[in-house]
Design an enzyme around this catalytic site. Structure first.
Site, short mmCIF file in Angstrom:
data_model
loop_
_atom_site.label_atom_id
_atom_site.label_comp_id
_atom_site.label_asym_id
_atom_site.label_seq_id
_atom_site.Cartn_x
_atom_site.Cartn_y
_atom_site.Cartn_z
N GLU A 112 0.92 -1.30 -0.11
CA GLU A 112 0.10 -0.42 -0.68
C GLU A 112 0.74 1.46 0.02
O GLU A 112 0.49 2.25 0.47
CB GLU A 112 -1.15 0.33 1.46
CG GLU A 112 -2.32 -1.67 1.24
CD GLU A 112 -3.25 -0.31 2.33
OE1 GLU A 112 -2.99 -0.22 3.11
OE2 GLU A 112 -4.68 -0.94 2.20
N GLU A 130 -6.97 -7.92 -0.32
CA GLU A 130 -7.05 -7.59 0.68
C GLU A 130 -8.56 -7.59 0.52
O GLU A 130 -9.16 -6.01 0.61
CB GLU A 130 -6.38 -6.55 1.97
CG GLU A 130 -4.75 -6.63 1.97
CD GLU A 130 -4.48 -5.72 2.75
OE1 GLU A 130 -5.01 -4.96 3.64
OE2 GLU A 130 -2.93 -5.83 2.72
C1 GAL Z 1 -3.73 -2.59 5.04
C2 GAL Z 1 -2.83 -3.23 5.48
C3 GAL Z 1 -3.24 -4.43 6.14
C4 GAL Z 1 -3.75 -3.73 7.34
C5 GAL Z 1 -5.55 -4.16 7.82
C6 GAL Z 1 -5.94 -3.81 8.08
O1 GAL Z 1 -4.08 -0.95 4.86
O2 GAL Z 1 -2.36 -3.51 3.86
O3 GAL Z 1 -1.51 -5.56 6.23
O4 GAL Z 1 -3.49 -3.33 7.96
O5 GAL Z 1 -5.25 -2.88 6.64
O6 GAL Z 1 -6.13 -4.92 8.62
#
Ligand code: GAL
Length: 854
Positions: A186, A255
């Site tokens: 990110e 994600e």
């Molecule tokens: C995203 C990040 C992950 C984790 C997630 C929230 O932005 O890439 O590593 O932090 O948020 O759980």
């Protein structure tokens, strides 16, 4: 409700349908085009599950991976945790929970693919975002930008990991499971904060990764100006609208957050299964081909690995597999059905051009037809309030609000995201008193004997250094411990009566975070914590002083280091101002006084929690452990709790501190309560866009009461449980609890789409239609022991509170007993053989069941 390694006929269906290409790993090629990854020449639809290896223990890995596979997952994803591996420059560790190769091989043995998100910056609610703290102290280093020392160490670590993977033949081109790798994480959100150097860093990171010659594509998630050599991917609660920057790249979702993480002192977020399924189905409807649940099993932030500040030791995440390794139902089961349905569409989805057609103001269908004539359609209703009926290819379909229907043959709805047909499980933490081990003294005591060791408030064994003024906490401890003592003293005039006649002097502290206990003359007088804007918290508390010299000892604490943000590594902690007010001299500002410092606690330095160093101090044996004592170590010898169920340590009667079992770090405990005034819900409305605070529970309750102690850490007897309590608690009330599935529920409508899944063929779905049915399955080695409730008709209430409605087949209970009692699993058809189908003809009937497993 399921646990590790189930072997059912259903599993064979999944292996057959979902995992054929991944079962035999010879060397194979991974490439991609604008539609999907192409694995060994074939496009593939990938449903991936994040399981972070250090957030569970090796003994749990095979079970977790199998349970993911049974849930219809074909790919496992993990970050690589740099600070767990490179403990100091060139000093690598890959043992225990950090045995990355073993984890990859576990995935390989399960016949699944692996996505390795190396980072090595990972965020992840992990301490310091995964970057080693020592690197911050290499002179001249700035993280995540065009900075020579950072790039040097990053490249060295990435190369080390890649070489290790190659040596173990873990990349696809070597016949291994790894099909994709990630660099950075990110960075797009922060790149502009680093100016031109940020842009140069992005290009450098991509080039450096691609030049590693792994034979697999590289991804950069949430990267808004990706070099063409890498694939940019989406992270969010919804990614249906995401488009990669280049039209030549496939649409990947790295994600999808099926829940959210917790912070000490806040309520507990939950994302409804219907909405998770909705987001996934929408993504595949709109051209996605790889979706990863972050997290599928969240697990535990053991020891001091939690990021922060204030991320809880539990990283349960409301994920489809819970922290303890049990399937979270109905989420796990509902997604399993979704995966099965999507997979039935795979060939048409990946080899046909979508035709989008509007079916109403907020309704649309995407139809995919491949050259063989196979047709799959996905219809969605984005109306977050109302269900509606739509007409598609001369047939009407009812779509509940905020839902997606899947039609693998363009005719039959095999799944709708808002209709949950899979079982719900009720899970309880059953308390079991600590059993003193036979080897312990005082066998006739009710609880175990607790040995006690008290830390002194302030400097022990001489100060580490003294200095005028207040130093930064993190720069001083370099995170070798949570604790730093700041001590000073000041004189109160013998003639100062102001504090003797009822008027109390006060201490005022301002701190950058994270938490603090104030001791005056060895007595705990005040505590504070916070994470607001700087100063992150203030303490303003009356204190008791004496005439003459008064000792002030501030125990400053970190509770997990910052894990994300531009320049996050520079965020400090510790007090910035200390004043005493209300004495004769007016305000005494101690901020620039001479302070003596001590890093860490004596017990920590001597490792008195470690089985080899237990005797480094003189423990005092007590019949009744002292209660409400700050700065106290407790040690007991206990038996393993009976049974096989997962174990949590119940710390609700303790204050704040650290816990270990047999030298293994359980982690920080802090049963800090969420405010009763936060917004919590009784029942979650799945409709509409999800945000982490939409469906919270636990207002007014401890955010984390139980702390996972993996079964593999126990031996039958003589387990050394060590607790360090900072502010005071009642150790006689510490208990283990075992996590048990107490009951299973299912609630299904008579028109719920059901199919003979073991034989289902894509082209002839109609032939495999069957009566709606309910499946119930107890955890491994448990059987259905009682039918608590059953009603075919129009039952009311929810799992745990079902009641019969106006329409009820009186034979319901006996039918369920006949079909299910004493079985590990059973399936109940809503057919005339079982129930009076013609009962109350004008009522849309349903079956609700609740059974017990034991
Ligand atoms: C995203 C990040 C992950 C984790 C997630 C929230 O932005 O890439 O590593 O932090 O948020 O759980």
């Amino acid at each position: 409700m399921l646990m590790a390694r189930p072997h059912t006929p259903v599993l064979f269906f999944f292996i057959f349908f979902f995992c054929i290409p991944s079962l035999s790993f010879g060397a194979y090629n991974v490439s991609y085009d604008s539609r999907s990854l192409i694995i060994d020449g074939r496009r593939q639809l990938l449903i991936s599950a994040a399981i972070h290896y250090p957030r569970s223990v090796p003994a749990m890995w095979p079970g977790l991976v199998e349970l993911a596979k049974e849930g219809g997952i074909n790919t496992i994803e993990t970050y690589v945790f740099w600070n767990g591996h490179e403990l100091s420059p060139n000093n690598y560790y890959f043992g225990g929970r950090y045995d990355l190769v073993r984890f990859c091989k576990t995935v390989q043995e399960a016949g699944m693919y692996l996505i390795l998100r190396i980072g090595p910056f990972v965020a992840a609610e992990w301490n310091f975002g995964g970057v080693p703290v020592w690197l911050h102290y290499v002179p001249g280093t700035v993280f995540r930008t065009d900075n020579e020392p950072f790039k040097y160490y990053m490249k060295k670590f990435m190369t080390f990991i890649v070489e290790k993977m190659k040596k173990n033949k873990l990349f696809a081109s070597q016949g291994g499971p790894i099909i994709l790798a990630q660099v950075e994480n990110e960075y797009g959100f922060y790149e502009s904060a680093y100016g031109e150097a940020g842009k140069r860093y992005t290009i450098w990171a991509a080039n450096m990764s691609v030049s590693q010659s792994t034979g697999v594509p590289w991804i950069m998630c949430q990267q808004f100006d990706p070099p063409d050599t890498v694939i940019d991917t989406c992270n969010s609660f919804y990614c249906d609208q995401f488009k990669p920057i280049s039209p030549n790249k496939p649409k990947f979702w790295t994600e999808n957050w099926p829940g959210w993480f917790k912070t000490f002192g806040a309520s507990d977020p939950h994302r409804p299964p219907e909405d998770v399924a909705f987001s996934v189905a929408r993504f595949f409807q709109k051209g996605g081909s790889l979706q990863n649940y972050y997290m599928y099993h969240g697990g535990t932030n053991f020891g001091r690995t939690a990021g922060g500040p204030f991320i809880t030791t539990s990283y349960d995440y409301d994920a489809p597999i819970d922290e303890y390794g049990l399937a979270r139902c109905p989420k796990w089961g509902h997604l399993k059905e979704l995966h099965r349905s999507i997979k039935l569409c795979e060939h048409a989805l990946l080899n046909g051009e979508p035709k989008t057609q509007s079916l109403g103001p907020l309704q649309e269908v995407d139809v995919y037809e491949d050259s063989s004539g196979a047709c799959a359609a996905i219809i969605s209703n984005m109306d977050d309030k109302n269900g509606t009926t739509v007409m598609f290819q001369n047939t009407t379909y009812y779509l509940p609000a905020w839902s997606v229907s899947i039609l693998p043959d363009c005719k039959n709805v095999v799944f709708n995201t808002a209709k949950v047909g899979s079982q719900t499980s009720f899970v309880e933490m059953i308390p079991t008193d600590l059993q003193p081990s036979a080897t312990a003294l005082n066998k006739n005591l009710k609880g175990p004997q607790w040995d006690v060791f008290k830390e002194k408030a302030g400097i022990w064994d001489g100060a580490d250094f003294t200095k005028n003024g207040l130093v930064d906490h993190i720069n001083t401890t370099k995170d070798t411990t949570d604790y730093l003592w700041y001590t000073t003293s000041f004189l109160v005039d013998e003639t100062d009566e102001s504090f003797r006649n009822g008027r109390s002097p006060m201490i005022l502290v301002e701190s950058k975070g994270h938490a603090m206990h104030v001791f005056i003359n060895q007595k705990l007088e005040a505590s504070g914590s916070g994470n607001g804007t700087v100063p992150r918290f203030k303490i303003r508390s009356p204190i008791t002083l004496k005439a003459g010299k008064n000792e002030i000892a501030l125990l400053s604490m970190t509770v997990g280091l910052q894990n994300a943000g531009a320049f996050y590594e520079w965020v400090g902690a510790g007090p910035t101002s200390v004043k005493i007010v209300g004495i004769k001299n007016g305000t005494v500002n101690l901020s620039n006084s001479k302070w003596a410092y001590k890093i860490g606690l004596r017990g920590e330095l001597l490792r008195i929690y470690d089985t080899n160093h237990l005797n480094s101090v003189n423990w005092e044996s007590t019949l009744r452990p002292p209660k409400h004592q700050p700065l106290t170590w407790y040690k007991a010898l206990v038996d393993s709790p009976p049974g096989q169920e997962p174990v949590g340590l119940d710390m609700i009667h303790m204050g704040k501190g650290l816990a270990w079992l047999n030298g293994n770090e359980i982690g920080r405990y802090w049963p800090r309560k969420a405010s009763p005034h936060e917004k919590c819900v009784q029942q979650c409305d799945y409709r509409g866009r999800f945000m982490p605070n939409k469906c919270n529970t636990g207002c007014g309750e401890a955010t984390q009461r139980w702390y996972h102690v993996p079964r593999s850490w126990f031996k039958p007897s003589g387990n050394v449980l060590v607790i360090f309590e900072e502010k005071g608690g009642d150790p006689s009330k510490i208990r283990f609890s075992t996590r048990k599935v107490s009951s299973l529920c299912a609630h299904i409508a008579e028109d719920h789409p059901s199919f003979d899944v073991e034989h289902l063929q894509i082209r002839s779905i109609e032939e495999y239609k069957k009566k709606a049915s309910v499946s119930l399955k107890c955890p491994t080695s448990k059987r259905i022991s009682a039918v608590k409730f059953a009603s075919f008709g129009d039952p009311v209430g929810r799992c745990g509170t079902y009641a019969v409605g106006g329409c009820h087949d009186p034979n319901s209970v006996s039918v369920v007993q006949k079909v299910c009692l004493n079985k590990e699993e059973c399936e109940l058809e809503l057919s005339q053989d079982n129930f009076d189908i013609n009962l109350c003809p004008n009522v849309a009937k349903r079956l609700a069941v609740e059974v017990l497993c034991s």
